[in-house]
Design an enzyme around this catalytic site. Structure first.
Site, PDB file in Angstrom:
ATOM      1  N   ASP A 168       0.815  -1.209   0.000  1.00  0.00           N
ATOM      2  CA  ASP A 168       0.000   0.000   0.000  1.00  0.00           C
ATOM      3  C   ASP A 168       0.849   1.258   0.000  1.00  0.00           C
ATOM      4  O   ASP A 168       2.031   1.233   0.351  1.00  0.00           O
ATOM      5  CB  ASP A 168      -0.880   0.013   1.251  1.00  0.00           C
ATOM      6  CG  ASP A 168      -0.030  -0.049   2.505  1.00  0.00           C
ATOM      7  OD1 ASP A 168       0.843  -0.935   2.568  1.00  0.00           O
ATOM      8  OD2 ASP A 168      -0.211   0.801   3.388  1.00  0.00           O
ATOM      9  N   GLU A 169       0.223   2.343  -0.364  1.00  0.00           N
ATOM     10  CA  GLU A 169       0.773   3.690  -0.199  1.00  0.00           C
ATOM     11  C   GLU A 169       2.221   3.828  -0.652  1.00  0.00           C
ATOM     12  O   GLU A 169       3.070   4.283   0.104  1.00  0.00           O
ATOM     13  CB  GLU A 169       0.656   4.135   1.269  1.00  0.00           C
ATOM     14  CG  GLU A 169      -0.766   4.235   1.752  1.00  0.00           C
ATOM     15  CD  GLU A 169      -0.856   4.745   3.192  1.00  0.00           C
ATOM     16  OE1 GLU A 169      -1.814   5.469   3.487  1.00  0.00           O
ATOM     17  OE2 GLU A 169       0.019   4.410   3.992  1.00  0.00           O
TER      18      GLU A 169
END
Lengths: 524, 546
Positions: free
Chosen positions: B342-343
């Site tokens: 993620d991210e």
């Protein structure tokens, strides 16, 4: 000055984190841990000079003694207990080491802390009051740190200190949830570590009446959550007061009337107003019934007891949030209103009650604190009444009005700590300037301090302590330290260390940011 | 049915309170405690019939035994330990009483709970999995109660349910009503995410929370073990990772023995331990102990001294990952590893001239999502070679990375009824939902109601798509929690998620839930857990800690 830091403390302030979907949670520029030149001192003393000269403390040779000239000696139990307490805080990890008074002291050893009470009357056996002086042992203990070899060390330091405001309180609510005495004592201990000096004990309210009254035992017998396991007996109350006194903390009890009294009605017939539904009593009850003589006879006896049980010079009488609906529904009240010429203005009835109550309490030679509504509703107050401001945000006009009318004031509006959110809300509490209102110098002198309030709807023994600390510590510094102490970066660094110190002393004080303490909390 | 209540519980729901300046905090109609006909059961079983016939349990004569026909006997340590645990939960206050097997049993005594594992393979020594059979049937009748379950996993849940049926009558006698229950979970993946990177959680805290998870029939501990701030996992292959990357190399690490203990403690409670090693972002702490793993960021034409995500263009990166995930696949027995993903911030990659050159060579243009995909696909191949399945956060799917069909996609962005879950399931992927259950977000009031009211399958999609949602997880990210406040902040708020994931879709009566959950939280407190209150109220036995 780096070696002033008690423990290695690393703070990684990194940009993104999945934990925070919402980027506007923390609009602050990110706080990064930079050692403060004031180490872990909290709240920051008024005048501090810390040198680079470091001295060592040995648990076997260091002692805390009474100065020869001191106005309080070995007979002062309060001080002797404090010496023991602070010795243990300082050398907590060294308990197993035997004390050896013959050990040779090195040239850089600090051997002794002499405590010198300079006034002939030490007040050792008295109770703290709004005009008391404060103790410095906590500050000394905050100056001690461990060097890299674990040696207890303190730098040569000169401090002169005094509080900015004399009234620095914490409100705990033992009605919405009962707090075991142990939890109260623990929080008094933590208050002392933060130089708070008032425990505002919101002891009873609508949900329960845990105060065991000697005069009216039915109040807790019927009104407590449980008549035995969820009450404060006279011995409990005495213990709380003495435990607080030994730490320089006043216990200001609050018995809130005429509203917030549902639990009183269970054990005291006819005390509350019967509400009507049409022409018949509905079976529910409203505020204290202000039209019966029996009400005032009860209050006279009750507050006589309270004035004897609680030694503090003030009693908090509440007076907030009185709902008029029940009074309006009751035909006897309506008739009384007519007789008195109150018209339809129930605030006049409220004033009628409060004024009679204030007279009753004044007769016990106690001062009184009331919530702001009593002032707002135009009740005639004695000039020495303390008005407690709780509505609105920090810079509201209420405090201007109250002080303009000449009343002493305590501020709580910006410090309702039962409101929680993700992020560093301590910063909001910290940034409040209590005297930031329109008013003369004279008016500002009337603000004697403030209180952080932890209302009890959603806290009990399971979560109170970590929710309160170190958030309330922010309020502690605002009320103790000089007005100019507003550097949030410096505060962040000191508070981070202060919170680790609390954790090391066994207190579950919650974290400020991603970080660690060398000694993490050992409980669950 | 009133006497089903384990303890006196009074709830005063009164109108005004100074504590709440803000009247819109709680827009709900006020919840008032009304005893539920299901007593304190939490999460509510699928089928429950409680009669009015009450039986007594004596701590001296009551026993939990293996049925003769059971597929697991005295040799099944998992069950024997569970018997001990539940005996203590039930008779906690009666420890001082001596056991007297010769005491005469009265006609209304319940003497025995027989546990009968109906399948020849009890899985007693195995690990729970996403396809474990967790069902059980419980019949409480005089003089013997019978708990039937195909596998030990169902038996564990049945024991918890049995313990929840026991209450004290007004004389303090342990009592249970004659009852028939058949039960199974609605969703097979019911997890709690704990984050041990932003704050280190002592092993004791993890074990306590596993214990509480079992009391709520959670079956997945998602261990977000490392992240940017610290790397507390002590790797046998790369010890430098924690030596340099942990908050402290000795006091703030999980040694192999610690990890083993957590896994076994969880297994004994029917809980899977799914570890997450999130890459290529969220890896700042990895870089401290592993040179050249992270991308050097540039400021103009010079390295700035800071680092970005994992460097996807070096062979050494993949050699490291191969060795590292080989170790992880051996240390963690679960069939799945959570790979994060993620991210990922592209700024550092964009600044680096070597990365730019690589992008050109590969023909990725300026689309750094292609570079991310390049990395993730290589990583997935590496992990697939260890025979593990993998779970990834939704961005990996969103960015169009080619995934194996059996990949599990973890949805975390947006509110409960978002379209993401439609997209993921439409593409045929198995899904876990966390978006509505970020419990690190706090506010005053009864936020458990918000978690409770989520309907995970309330999205646009076919029946086939809905079958792909295997459950959810309550996430307690670690920015603001550590050992001091984690447990009361998590419980009983996470219990709301537990019921949503276990009980039937139709179980949505918030009033009934409030009553049962209030009693459930008092039970947790009585078992020594600091589970925070829902409203002004009390428990007969308050928390004894600070």
């Amino acid at each position: 000055m780096n070696n002033l830091l008690g423990f290695t403390f690393i703070l990684l302030a990194l940009g993104s984190c999945r934990g925070l979907q919402d980027n506007d949670v923390d609009e602050e520029p990110e706080l990064v841990f930079q050692p403060s030149k004031y180490g872990s001192l909290w709240p920051l003393p008024q005048n501090v000079q810390i040198s680079d000269v470091s001295l060592k403390l040995s648990s076997s040779s260091f002692s805390i003694t009474d100065a020869k000239e001191s106005g309080a000696g070995a007979s002062c139990g309060l001080l002797q207990l404090a010496y023991k307490r602070y010795y243990e805080y300082i050398f907590g990890g060294a308990k197993k080491q035997k004390v050896n008074r013959n050990a040779r002291a090195g040239p850089t050893d600090l051997l002794e802390l002499q405590v010198w009470i300079t006034s002939p009357d030490s007040e050792c056996d008295g109770y703290p009051s709004v005009s008391s002086d404060e103790s410095c042992l906590e500050t000394f203990s905050q100056l001690v740190y461990e060097d890299e070899y674990g040696t207890k060390t303190i730098n040569s330091t000169v401090i002169s200190d005094f509080p900015r405001f004399p009234h620095r309180g914490i409100l705990l609510d033992t009605s919405r949830h009962f707090l075991p005495v142990k939890v109260i004592l623990t929080n008094l201990e933590i208050m002392a570590m933060n130089k708070f000096n008032v425990f505002h004990w919101h002891i009873v309210d609508d949900p329960s009446f845990p105060y065991l009254s000697r005069t009216f035992p039915n109040l807790s017998q019927k009104g407590a959550y449980h008549p035995y396991t969820h009450v404060y007996t006279p011995a409990d109350v005495k213990m709380v007061i003495e435990f607080a006194r030994l730490r320089g903390i006043r216990v200001v009890s609050e018995f809130d009337t005429p509203g917030h009294t549902q639990s009183w009605g269970k054990g005291q017939t006819d005390l509350l107003t019967p509400c009507y539904s049409g022409s018949k009593p509905s079976g529910t009850f409203g505020p204290v019934n202000p039209i019966l003589n029996s009400t005032y006879e009860f209050m006279t006896q009750f507050f006589k007891e309270i004035s004897e049980v609680f030694p503090d010079a003030y009693i908090h009488l509440g007076g907030d949030e009185v709902s008029f609906a029940c009074w309006q529904s009751n035909p006897d009240i309506q008739k009384f209103m007519e007789q008195q010429g109150f018209g339809k203005d129930y605030r006049k009835l409220e004033s009628f009650y409060i004024q009679k109550l204030l007279d009753i309490v004044a007769a016990t030679n106690k001062g009184y604190i009331i919530w702001q509504e009593v002032f707002d509703n135009g009740v005639k107050l004695k000039p020495d009444t303390v008005v407690h401001v709780w509505i609105g945000s920090g810079s509201n006009s209420e405090i201007s009005k109250v002080t303009a009318a000449g009343y002493t004031t305590i501020l709580s509006a910006p410090w309702y700590l039962d409101y929680i959110s993700i992020g560093q809300d301590w910063l909001n509490y910290y940034k409040v300037e209590p005297l930031n209102f329109n008013g003369t110098e004279e008016q500002k002198k009337l603000v004697i301090g403030g209180e952080a309030c932890m209302w009890g709807e959603y806290v009990d023994a399971t979560n109170l302590t970590p929710r309160l600390w170190p958030r309330a510590s922010a309020v502690a510094e605002r009320l103790w330290s000089a007005k100019e102490v507003t550097d949030t970066g410096d505060a962040f660094s000191r508070l981070s260390l202060h919170r680790c110190r609390l954790v090391e002393r066994g207190i579950p004080a919650e974290p400020l940011t991603p970080s660690f303490c060398l000694h993490e909390y050992k409980g669950i």
